[in-house]
Design an enzyme around this catalytic site. Structure first.
Site, PDB file in Angstrom:
ATOM      1  N   THR A   1      -6.241   6.568   7.919  1.00 48.27           N
ATOM      2  CA  THR A   1      -6.697   6.909   6.563  1.00 48.27           C
ATOM      3  C   THR A   1      -6.757   5.690   5.650  1.00 48.27           C
ATOM      4  O   THR A   1      -7.053   5.836   4.463  1.00 48.27           O
ATOM      5  CB  THR A   1      -5.793   7.971   5.924  1.00 48.27           C
ATOM      6  OG1 THR A   1      -4.483   7.412   5.723  1.00 48.27           O
ATOM      7  CG2 THR A   1      -5.705   9.221   6.792  1.00 48.27           C
ATOM      8  N   THR A   2      -6.423   4.513   6.164  1.00 52.35           N
ATOM      9  CA  THR A   2      -6.590   3.255   5.422  1.00 52.35           C
ATOM     10  C   THR A   2      -7.392   2.301   6.302  1.00 52.35           C
ATOM     11  O   THR A   2      -7.433   2.464   7.533  1.00 52.35           O
ATOM     12  CB  THR A   2      -5.235   2.594   5.100  1.00 52.35           C
ATOM     13  OG1 THR A   2      -4.646   2.117   6.310  1.00 52.35           O
ATOM     14  CG2 THR A   2      -4.288   3.547   4.396  1.00 52.35           C
TER      15      THR A   2
ATOM     16  N   GLU B   1      -2.912  13.444   1.397  1.00 52.65           N
ATOM     17  CA  GLU B   1      -4.216  13.039   1.932  1.00 52.65           C
ATOM     18  C   GLU B   1      -4.929  14.270   2.474  1.00 52.65           C
ATOM     19  O   GLU B   1      -6.021  14.611   2.034  1.00 52.65           O
ATOM     20  CB  GLU B   1      -4.014  11.976   3.010  1.00 52.65           C
ATOM     21  CG  GLU B   1      -3.340  10.735   2.446  1.00 52.65           C
ATOM     22  CD  GLU B   1      -3.727   9.468   3.158  1.00 52.65           C
ATOM     23  OE1 GLU B   1      -3.413   9.351   4.361  1.00 52.65           O
ATOM     24  OE2 GLU B   1      -4.358   8.595   2.521  1.00 52.65           O
TER      25      GLU B   1
ATOM     26  N   HIS C   1       0.831  -1.204   0.000  1.00 53.44           N
ATOM     27  CA  HIS C   1       0.000   0.000   0.000  1.00 53.44           C
ATOM     28  C   HIS C   1       0.863   1.250   0.000  1.00 53.44           C
ATOM     29  O   HIS C   1       0.481   2.293  -0.516  1.00 53.44           O
ATOM     30  CB  HIS C   1      -0.918   0.031   1.228  1.00 53.44           C
ATOM     31  CG  HIS C   1      -1.720  -1.205   1.416  1.00 53.44           C
ATOM     32  ND1 HIS C   1      -2.687  -1.609   0.516  1.00 53.44           N
ATOM     33  CD2 HIS C   1      -1.699  -2.159   2.377  1.00 53.44           C
ATOM     34  CE1 HIS C   1      -3.232  -2.741   0.928  1.00 53.44           C
ATOM     35  NE2 HIS C   1      -2.645  -3.108   2.050  1.00 53.44           N
TER      36      HIS C   1
ATOM     37  N   HIS D   1       2.293   8.832   1.482  1.00 48.77           N
ATOM     38  CA  HIS D   1       1.250   8.715   0.465  1.00 48.77           C
ATOM     39  C   HIS D   1       1.659   9.666  -0.657  1.00 48.77           C
ATOM     40  O   HIS D   1       2.144  10.770  -0.368  1.00 48.77           O
ATOM     41  CB  HIS D   1      -0.107   9.116   1.031  1.00 48.77           C
ATOM     42  CG  HIS D   1      -0.502   8.339   2.262  1.00 48.77           C
ATOM     43  ND1 HIS D   1      -1.322   7.245   2.230  1.00 48.77           N
ATOM     44  CD2 HIS D   1      -0.151   8.506   3.579  1.00 48.77           C
ATOM     45  CE1 HIS D   1      -1.487   6.768   3.451  1.00 48.77           C
ATOM     46  NE2 HIS D   1      -0.773   7.510   4.299  1.00 48.77           N
TER      47      HIS D   1
ATOM     48  N   HIS E   1       5.561   6.398   7.122  1.00 45.72           N
ATOM     49  CA  HIS E   1       5.275   6.008   5.737  1.00 45.72           C
ATOM     50  C   HIS E   1       4.800   7.240   4.983  1.00 45.72           C
ATOM     51  O   HIS E   1       4.647   8.313   5.586  1.00 45.72           O
ATOM     52  CB  HIS E   1       4.209   4.899   5.716  1.00 45.72           C
ATOM     53  CG  HIS E   1       2.905   5.371   6.251  1.00 45.72           C
ATOM     54  ND1 HIS E   1       2.583   5.309   7.582  1.00 45.72           N
ATOM     55  CD2 HIS E   1       1.854   6.001   5.649  1.00 45.72           C
ATOM     56  CE1 HIS E   1       1.392   5.845   7.779  1.00 45.72           C
ATOM     57  NE2 HIS E   1       0.926   6.290   6.619  1.00 45.72           N
TER      58      HIS E   1
ATOM     59  N   HIS F   1       3.652  10.476   7.105  1.00 40.37           N
ATOM     60  CA  HIS F   1       2.944  10.203   8.361  1.00 40.37           C
ATOM     61  C   HIS F   1       3.869   9.521   9.362  1.00 40.37           C
ATOM     62  O   HIS F   1       4.338   8.401   9.102  1.00 40.37           O
ATOM     63  CB  HIS F   1       1.729   9.300   8.097  1.00 40.37           C
ATOM     64  CG  HIS F   1       0.636   9.995   7.362  1.00 40.37           C
ATOM     65  ND1 HIS F   1      -0.345   9.337   6.661  1.00 40.37           N
ATOM     66  CD2 HIS F   1       0.364  11.324   7.246  1.00 40.37           C
ATOM     67  CE1 HIS F   1      -1.175  10.228   6.129  1.00 40.37           C
ATOM     68  NE2 HIS F   1      -0.761  11.440   6.453  1.00 40.37           N
TER      69      HIS F   1
HETATM   70  S1  BO1 Z   1      -2.328   6.487   8.676  1.00 42.94           S
HETATM   71  O1  BO1 Z   1      -1.182   7.140   9.252  1.00 42.94           O
HETATM   72  O2  BO1 Z   1      -3.622   6.996   9.099  1.00 42.94           O
HETATM   73  N1  BO1 Z   1      -2.259   6.556   7.082  1.00 42.94           N
HETATM   74  C1  BO1 Z   1      -2.253   4.813   9.144  1.00 42.94           C
HETATM   75  C2  BO1 Z   1      -3.130   3.955   8.551  1.00 42.94           C
HETATM   76  C3  BO1 Z   1      -3.118   2.626   8.915  1.00 42.94           C
HETATM   77  C4  BO1 Z   1      -2.231   2.156   9.859  1.00 42.94           C
HETATM   78  C5  BO1 Z   1      -1.331   3.029  10.448  1.00 42.94           C
HETATM   79  C6  BO1 Z   1      -1.343   4.371  10.090  1.00 42.94           C
HETATM   80  N2  BO1 Z   1      -2.318   0.824  10.123  1.00 42.94           N
HETATM   81  C7  BO1 Z   1      -1.675   0.051  11.107  1.00 42.94           C
HETATM   82  C8  BO1 Z   1      -2.083  -1.389  10.887  1.00 42.94           C
HETATM   83  C9  BO1 Z   1      -1.451  -2.281  11.901  1.00 42.94           C
HETATM   84  C10 BO1 Z   1       0.036  -2.044  11.979  1.00 42.94           C
HETATM   85  C11 BO1 Z   1       0.291  -0.577  12.186  1.00 42.94           C
HETATM   86  C12 BO1 Z   1       1.736  -0.211  12.380  1.00 42.94           C
HETATM   87  O3  BO1 Z   1      -0.292   0.192  11.165  1.00 42.94           O
HETATM   88  O4  BO1 Z   1      -3.506  -1.494  11.003  1.00 42.94           O
HETATM   89  O5  BO1 Z   1      -1.722  -3.611  11.609  1.00 42.94           O
HETATM   90  O6  BO1 Z   1       0.598  -2.799  13.044  1.00 42.94           O
HETATM   91  O7  BO1 Z   1       2.518  -0.426  11.241  1.00 42.94           O
HETATM   92 ZN    ZN Z   2      -0.679   7.392   6.249  1.00 43.95          ZN
END
Ligand code: BO1
Ligand code: ZN
Length: 258
Positions: A196-197, A104, A62, A94, A92, A117
């Site tokens: 956001t995912t 985003e 992703h 986007h 990470h 992020h």
């Molecule tokens: S975000 O920063 O809102 N884009 C965002 C979106 C999804 C996650 C984290 C940040 N997901 C989670 C997963 C977990 C995983 C964790 C850390 O990130 O749901 O399974 O352990 O990597």
């Molecule tokens: Zn993110």
């Protein structure tokens, strides 16, 4: 079918499997600067990051993420809009297929080409997974990327891309200092939102920095050479991995600056 960013599994389809997609505190949002209120009670952010907690870089299909050891209070976020101590878990990005889209959050409707992020969890809970379902469980610092000067810190990350081109690939990534990615000015907007995912959990205190960081057009192009696809599958470039702004639904956006 699992979620993604394509026509058949993208943001418009997420509510089918994750009904919270239409919930009261979804992210991202369009930040309307004139509608945000300066809050003089908002403290400056206190970010303390220890490069020795940086572990690995992973293409998760992703985005790509850099993961940190979070078993001690070595890399933390404090103050700003939050109470207590939050630990860094990962960061990470986007980004878009072209420079006119990819972030985003948007600011007065303006899209940036990418958004960083930095994901933290509240140590009043036992671990990230526990925190991710609590209203005050997570705090994500968002930083916009704009095209401009070459970014030496981002280049260290880009240099690892050859090892993580495809989904599921990972490699060690030691000694990286995430504070080297922060803008010079830490003025921010803050609001109560969500991941956001999927699973889109409504557990995030969003802290979005006003000042973007820069990277060169060549560097941005290298983000777009990563793949959504796994080795052996039809190659699919990792681009447009962003969710568009969601309804504010009466929430307030506060600014740390005037
Ligand atoms: S975000 O920063 O809102 N884009 C965002 C979106 C999804 C996650 C984290 C940040 N997901 C989670 C997963 C977990 C995983 C964790 C850390 O990130 O749901 O399974 O352990 O990597
Ligand atoms: Zn993110």
């Amino acid at each position: 079918m699992s979620w993604g960013y394509a026509e058949n599994n993208g943001p418009d389809k997420w509510a089918d499997n994750y009904p919270i997609a239409n919930g009261p505190r979804q992210s991202p949002i369009d930040i309307v600067s004139g509608a945000s209120s300066y809050d003089k009670g908002l403290k400056p952010l206190k970010l303390k990051y220890d490069p020795s907690t940086c572990l690995e870089i992973l293409n998760n299909g992703h985005s790509f993420q850099v993961t940190f050891a979070d078993d001690t209070d070595s890399s933390t976020l404090k103050d700003g809009p939050i109470s207590g101590i939050y630990r860094l878990k990962q960061f990470h990005f986007h980004w878009g297929a072209s420079d006119d889209k990819g972030s985003e959050h948007t600011v007065n409707g303006t899209k940036y080409p990418a958004e960083l992020h930095l994901v933290h969890w509240n140590t009043k809970y036992a671990n990230f997974g526990e925190a991710a379902s609590k209203p005050d469980g997570l705090a994500v610092v968002g930083v916009f990327l704009q095209i401009g000067a070459q970014n030496a810190s981002l280049q260290k990350i880009i240099d690892a891309f050859t090892a993580i081109k495809a989904k599921g690939q990972q490699t060690t990534f030691a000694g990286f200092d995430p504070s080297s990615l922060l803008p010079g000015c830490l003025d921010y907007w803050t609001y109560e939102g969500s991941l956001t995912t999927p699973p889109l959990l409504e557990s995030v205190t969003w802290i979005v920095c006003k000042q973007p960081i820069s990277l060169s057009a060549d560097q941005m192009a290298k983000f777009r050479s990563l793949l959504f696809s796994a080795k052996g599958e039809a190659e699919c470039c990792m681009v447009d991995n962003y969710r568009p702004p969601q309804p504010l639904k009466g929430r307030s956006v506060r600014a740390s600056f005037q």
